[in-house]
Design an enzyme around this catalytic site. Structure first.
Site, PDB file in Angstrom:
ATOM      1  N   GLY A  67     -22.729  22.769   1.695  1.00  0.00           N
ATOM      2  CA  GLY A  67     -21.791  23.874   1.577  1.00  0.00           C
ATOM      3  C   GLY A  67     -21.590  24.565   2.904  1.00  0.00           C
ATOM      4  O   GLY A  67     -21.814  23.986   3.965  1.00  0.00           O
ATOM      5  N   CYS A  68     -21.182  25.816   2.873  1.00  0.00           N
ATOM      6  CA  CYS A  68     -20.966  26.586   4.096  1.00  0.00           C
ATOM      7  C   CYS A  68     -22.247  26.612   4.928  1.00  0.00           C
ATOM      8  O   CYS A  68     -23.321  26.919   4.421  1.00  0.00           O
ATOM      9  CB  CYS A  68     -20.534  28.009   3.748  1.00  0.00           C
ATOM     10  SG  CYS A  68     -20.325  29.081   5.185  1.00  0.00           S
ATOM     11  N   PHE A  69     -22.119  26.285   6.203  1.00  0.00           N
ATOM     12  CA  PHE A  69     -23.319  26.181   7.032  1.00  0.00           C
ATOM     13  C   PHE A  69     -23.974  27.515   7.333  1.00  0.00           C
ATOM     14  O   PHE A  69     -25.122  27.551   7.778  1.00  0.00           O
ATOM     15  CB  PHE A  69     -23.076  25.414   8.326  1.00  0.00           C
ATOM     16  CG  PHE A  69     -21.792  25.688   9.069  1.00  0.00           C
ATOM     17  CD1 PHE A  69     -21.140  26.902   9.018  1.00  0.00           C
ATOM     18  CD2 PHE A  69     -21.216  24.679   9.836  1.00  0.00           C
ATOM     19  CE1 PHE A  69     -19.968  27.132   9.716  1.00  0.00           C
ATOM     20  CE2 PHE A  69     -20.027  24.889  10.537  1.00  0.00           C
ATOM     21  CZ  PHE A  69     -19.410  26.124  10.489  1.00  0.00           C
ATOM     22  N   TRP A  70     -23.311  28.630   7.076  1.00  0.00           N
ATOM     23  CA  TRP A  70     -23.925  29.935   7.322  1.00  0.00           C
ATOM     24  C   TRP A  70     -25.235  30.091   6.549  1.00  0.00           C
ATOM     25  O   TRP A  70     -26.247  30.503   7.104  1.00  0.00           O
ATOM     26  CB  TRP A  70     -22.983  31.061   6.917  1.00  0.00           C
ATOM     27  CG  TRP A  70     -21.728  31.170   7.723  1.00  0.00           C
ATOM     28  CD1 TRP A  70     -21.467  30.604   8.932  1.00  0.00           C
ATOM     29  CD2 TRP A  70     -20.550  31.910   7.359  1.00  0.00           C
ATOM     30  NE1 TRP A  70     -20.195  30.939   9.347  1.00  0.00           N
ATOM     31  CE2 TRP A  70     -19.611  31.740   8.411  1.00  0.00           C
ATOM     32  CE3 TRP A  70     -20.202  32.688   6.260  1.00  0.00           C
ATOM     33  CZ2 TRP A  70     -18.347  32.327   8.385  1.00  0.00           C
ATOM     34  CZ3 TRP A  70     -18.949  33.278   6.240  1.00  0.00           C
ATOM     35  CH2 TRP A  70     -18.032  33.104   7.294  1.00  0.00           C
ATOM     36  N   TYR A 213     -19.435  37.899   1.704  1.00  0.00           N
ATOM     37  CA  TYR A 213     -19.736  36.496   1.397  1.00  0.00           C
ATOM     38  C   TYR A 213     -21.227  36.217   1.564  1.00  0.00           C
ATOM     39  O   TYR A 213     -21.841  35.535   0.735  1.00  0.00           O
ATOM     40  CB  TYR A 213     -18.919  35.577   2.307  1.00  0.00           C
ATOM     41  CG  TYR A 213     -19.172  34.109   2.064  1.00  0.00           C
ATOM     42  CD1 TYR A 213     -18.363  33.378   1.201  1.00  0.00           C
ATOM     43  CD2 TYR A 213     -20.233  33.442   2.675  1.00  0.00           C
ATOM     44  CE1 TYR A 213     -18.598  32.026   0.963  1.00  0.00           C
ATOM     45  CE2 TYR A 213     -20.484  32.100   2.442  1.00  0.00           C
ATOM     46  CZ  TYR A 213     -19.666  31.390   1.587  1.00  0.00           C
ATOM     47  OH  TYR A 213     -19.907  30.059   1.347  1.00  0.00           O
TER      48      TYR A 213
END
Length: 245
Positions: A67-70, A213
């Site tokens: 998913g989102c790398f954050w 987020y």
């Protein structure tokens, strides 16, 4: 390699990401931080892999996509034995390794995190256990939470035959155990390249802990890591850049 210049996190470059998340962000704005944390997908307590690497001297690297790398970067930055965790892109070519291109979903890239670690302190198997338990949901095909597209797929980009063997054995073991309510869809692919993401993506969770987020999707992962893996948790994350005061 992408520039490491620290671009402001609300750059227009991430406009597409924010537009995709507009409904979720609107909801987040009306809820308290505690309520949002409870709404995030829960972690899953899973056993460690039966097959793992032997302790070795010198640093090793492994690449994870979930998913989102954050959030994935943020989780691994809080793991003892990890010496660096960098957000980037894997699965496609160097020419298309940019956020603008990857966000189109047709480059073959996945948002990924390259983890450098000390195998005498944390093993590849332990990193896999954390990845599957709190790092992401391995049963979601080509999406994670609000993020949809092949760039958000669950994947392990393996650098060695040993990593491939351990990953395959662990996924099979988890599948037989029934700890997940659905089939694990994590892709195992050879690592052909890792391309560092733009500077404003690095350390995003640490630099923006109150960003909606992050609050809704990622901070609960850090808390789950602390609770489920207390021996592996480090309170102060290892950062790509020095955290701003």
């Amino acid at each position: 390699m992408a520039s490491t210049r620290d671009i402001p996190p609300f750059s227009a470059t991430i406009g597409r990401h924010l537009r995709l998340l507009a409904p979720a962000l609107a909801l987040c704005a009306t809820l308290s931080i505690a309520a949002m944390a409870k709404a995030a997908e829960p972690a899953v307590s899973i056993p460690p892999p039966s097959l793992d690497e032997k302790a070795a001297n010198g640093p090793e690297t492994a690449v994870f996509a979930g998913g989102c790398f954050w959030g994935v970067q943020g989780v691994f930055q809080h793991v003892k034995g990890v010496t660096n965790a960098v957000s980037g892109y894997s699965g496609g070519s160097r020419d298309t390794a940019s956020y603008e291109a990857v966000s189109n979903g047709d480059t073959g890239h996945a948002e990924s995190v390259e983890v450098t670690y000390n195998p005498s302190q944390v093993s590849y198997g332990k990193l896999l256990q954390i990845f599957f338990s709190v790092g992401h949901n391995p049963t979601q095909l080509n999406y994670q939470g609000p993020d949809h597209g092949t760039q958000y797929r669950s994947a392990l980009f393996v650098a060695t035959p040993q990593q491939k063997k351990i990953a395959e054995a662990y996924i099979a073991e988890l599948g037989k155990s029934g700890v997940f309510p659905a089939e694990i869809v994590t892709e195992i692919a050879p690592l052909k390249g890792f391309y560092v993401a733009e500077g404003y993506h690095q350390d995003f969770l640490t630099r923006n802990p109150t960003y909606p987020y992050i609050v809704y999707n990622d901070m609960p992962k850090i808390e789950s890591l602390r609770k489920l893996f207390p021996q592996s948790f480090r309170a102060n994350p290892v950062l790509v850049f020095k955290a701003k005061s």
